[in-house]
Design an enzyme around this catalytic site. Sequence first.
Site, PDB file in Angstrom:
ATOM      1  N   ASN A   1       4.695   0.399  11.234  1.00  0.00           N
ATOM      2  CA  ASN A   1       5.810   0.555  11.082  1.00  0.00           C
ATOM      3  C   ASN A   1       6.946   0.071  11.860  1.00  0.00           C
ATOM      4  O   ASN A   1       8.117   0.265  12.696  1.00  0.00           O
ATOM      5  CB  ASN A   1       6.684   2.071  12.634  1.00  0.00           C
ATOM      6  CG  ASN A   1       5.557   2.855  11.200  1.00  0.00           C
ATOM      7  OD1 ASN A   1       4.050   4.043  11.629  1.00  0.00           O
ATOM      8  ND2 ASN A   1       6.349   3.653  10.396  1.00  0.00           N
TER       9      ASN A   1
ATOM     10  N   HIS B   1       1.760   3.107   5.519  1.00  0.00           N
ATOM     11  CA  HIS B   1       3.243   1.816   4.616  1.00  0.00           C
ATOM     12  C   HIS B   1       2.567   0.598   4.840  1.00  0.00           C
ATOM     13  O   HIS B   1       3.124  -0.806   5.187  1.00  0.00           O
ATOM     14  CB  HIS B   1       3.984   1.768   5.872  1.00  0.00           C
ATOM     15  CG  HIS B   1       5.213   3.095   5.698  1.00  0.00           C
ATOM     16  ND1 HIS B   1       5.157   3.656   4.593  1.00  0.00           N
ATOM     17  CD2 HIS B   1       4.919   3.719   6.879  1.00  0.00           C
ATOM     18  CE1 HIS B   1       6.108   4.800   4.641  1.00  0.00           C
ATOM     19  NE2 HIS B   1       5.882   4.845   6.048  1.00  0.00           N
TER      20      HIS B   1
ATOM     21  N   HIS C   1      -0.002   8.774  12.899  1.00  0.00           N
ATOM     22  CA  HIS C   1       1.041   9.336  11.817  1.00  0.00           C
ATOM     23  C   HIS C   1       2.203  10.050  11.941  1.00  0.00           C
ATOM     24  O   HIS C   1       3.286   9.576  12.127  1.00  0.00           O
ATOM     25  CB  HIS C   1       0.372   9.291  10.374  1.00  0.00           C
ATOM     26  CG  HIS C   1       1.203   9.503   9.564  1.00  0.00           C
ATOM     27  ND1 HIS C   1       1.859   8.920   8.458  1.00  0.00           N
ATOM     28  CD2 HIS C   1       1.138  10.296   8.766  1.00  0.00           C
ATOM     29  CE1 HIS C   1       2.759   9.416   7.926  1.00  0.00           C
ATOM     30  NE2 HIS C   1       2.879  10.219   7.821  1.00  0.00           N
TER      31      HIS C   1
ATOM     32  N   HIS D   1       4.158  10.276  14.552  1.00  0.00           N
ATOM     33  CA  HIS D   1       4.642   9.933  15.914  1.00  0.00           C
ATOM     34  C   HIS D   1       5.183  10.498  16.977  1.00  0.00           C
ATOM     35  O   HIS D   1       5.806  10.280  18.835  1.00  0.00           O
ATOM     36  CB  HIS D   1       6.458   9.662  15.559  1.00  0.00           C
ATOM     37  CG  HIS D   1       6.316   8.365  13.908  1.00  0.00           C
ATOM     38  ND1 HIS D   1       6.717   7.434  14.363  1.00  0.00           N
ATOM     39  CD2 HIS D   1       5.292   8.537  12.768  1.00  0.00           C
ATOM     40  CE1 HIS D   1       6.858   6.692  13.370  1.00  0.00           C
ATOM     41  NE2 HIS D   1       6.142   7.021  12.098  1.00  0.00           N
TER      42      HIS D   1
END
Length: 248
Positions: free
Chosen positions: A24, A52, A159, A161
């Site tokens: 991220n 991502h 993942h 957060h």
Amino acid sequence: MLKERIPYYVDKYEIDFVIANGENATHGKGLNRNHYFELLDCGVDVITLGNHYMSKSEILRYIDNVDRLVRPVNLLKPFPGEGSVIFDVNGVSIRVTNVLGSAFMDEQVNAPYYSVLTVIAEEEPATIHIVDFHAEATGEKQALAFALDGKVSAVLGTHTHVQTADAHILPNGTAFISDVGMTGYVDGVLGSTSETVVNKLIYGKTSKFQTPDDGRGIFSAVVIDVDETTGLANNIFPIYYLEKEHEN
């Protein structure tokens, strides 16, 4: 936050090796080349990815030319780079494996458990083996950790957060936490401004998540002590550093 806190904690806890999930890092999705090197400059030794991994197409042009980036090992489609890499740290071999979960994730992947077993069976053995399990469901993370207990040094969830309160050593010596948590902007959602996330997730509007230029930060991590002989964990504890209102 990385520039400020990594040197502090490396010195405080005499840390030998720093792993960061960087999927991220580039404006909330993906990792471009400049940010890859910026993370290394902050004191990170190896960077893992997640769902991502392909959000910034630039990765296709540089992933095979760098040696500290680990993408998910269980991708169905061919993708450059490596999903499990060994690093030599003061004569101790450390394998880092990145694996994607299968529950509630858009990406279709090979079974996480059997993908890690394949790495263990077919790849060069290492004294220490750290698994970054990038997954949505805490139950899937816990299940994989118990299935791998004693086979790897640690299963670290990423993942979601938000750091979970379950860091502990499993019965056969594998360190585990459901989610390490995030490092970044704290007074929002997923490291982004609350308005941009609310507009998309609550109101169904087209909205690009944005990170503000300033604001309070958070640094989330775990510290693991691993026996260099057995490769099993002696201890794991979380770090959860939150900037105060008056801090920059």
